[in-house]
Design a protein around this motif. Sequence first.
Motif: not given
Length: 547
Positions: A336-340, A358-361, A383-390
């Motif tokens: 849920x945090x990833x989707x947010x 699979x999450x598609x954006x 790099x600052x969001x999905x990769x950096x945080x998760x």
Amino acid sequence: MREATVDLSHRFGDVSYVMLLDALEGSRVLHRPRRCARRFSWLETVYDEDNLAARDSRPNTLFLCRVESARQLLERHPSCFCVALAPDDAVPAWVSERNFGNRLVLVQQRERFARYDSLLRSLFVSNLIWENEMDRVVYAHGKLDRLIAVSERTLGNFVCITDTGHNLIACSRGIEPPQAEGADVYRALIEDGCYPPEEIAWIEESILPVSRTRSQLVEAPADERHPCPTLHYPVYIDGAYLFHVTMACSSGPADLLRDLFTKFMKRVLMLCTDFWKATVNLEAPWHRVFLGLINGEPMTDEYVQTQLAKTAVPRARQFRLLYVPFDSNMAQPVRAQVVKAARGLCGGACYPFMLKDRLLVLLYTESDESSALSGQSVWRELRATLYGTFGLQAGVSQAFRRIQDLEKAYREAFAAYSLRGPLKREYDALLGEQAVPCLPFEHALKFYLLTEGHDDDLVAFAFEDCILSRIIEEDRESGTSIAQMVWVYLSHGRNATETAKLMHVHRNTVLYHLSRIEERFDISFDSPLLRSRMVLDYQRLLLDGRV
């Protein structure tokens, strides 16, 4: 995958009192309870009084016996229910006693005892087979259309399932929907993929307010637009409206259809709950359109346009698609945090949706500027969001301009993610070991061309709108040679002086045009990855005779 198994020593279907009466239709019933909410999970047949003592006392047992044995069975097993066969139309006095009469159906025997035994066993076995088939679909995490398919024979009526936008998800294929003069609601749903506006208004005004925010059965009588009564079951999970299931009751007794529909809905709710968990509470009308485009489902242009009109897609000029697989061990709150976080990408100009795990954006921009969805900007943001945080990597499609090309974009993003091994090795060799937040198909194309299963159609699409292709078209319109200048520059080790000599222009002219290209497309000729892709593009253009 779990297999659905049935242990006949513990369970023999789940037959309701209404289903029992329906099975006995045609028999002369001398006595039956007016109302009964019982369900039976086991059948015991007692042929004579000699084996009464051997009968077990499992709960929810239905006994078939002769009337002479019925009273003793009911006394011995207080939780049981009996179908008793009487030789004539005489009703024994003890049947009027409340403790007996409310647990007994008395039938005048007109055929052999074995015929009634066979009739009831067929009822239990048929019901068990149906339940087992539905359970197999649920345990295999199957689709709703499959659940409808295995239920058509038992339900015997047209069933349809729609989403929050009243778009068709699944419906009966072997049963024709009932038709009403001048208002063919279900045929319109099948042909257009969505309920007509009048039906949507009726559902939202007459059905949903009854259920409010709770999954429950809602019955509606026949009217001028609905030729037969209908059973509705709006599905809410965690208070959110997710699906709407409807059965048009054109065949069968109302009480029986309610019981059968309730059984069916039990499995529908299981699949819906799994879907809700797998999609991290994502669902919107446009979700179905995007999945349909990716899966190549037949959809009318009118349906696609109507659904996409609810989004910003019609105004968008460029798109990119991200492919982000979820690890099966990732906890639901983390998903849920990833989707947010994904909802905030591209300044909120995006649509996250799920395809299984699979999450598609879908990123979009209303700008025609070539740099608006550049690879570098996507790299920096991920790099600052999905990769950096998760720590999640994303396969990224090339920029594309038509939403109808979403299926090709999905294959690009999937292929790029699949080639993450060679891409990472290339990054390490050229750039040194560093974080890789995303895997752009621009960089993966050369590796994709070397795979045995590469698709020529996708390759053609990949080269169709590359940077050099755009520059060549502009050269033809303006009579310039910028594309040739770029090729000479790349072929001579990025030596601007040598390029100026060969192109017969001043060195500053070369630097000026190169600088404009970098700014326009948000690229850097310092990147070895960009240069290798541009060389590949130029060679493809030479092969096609476009330069």
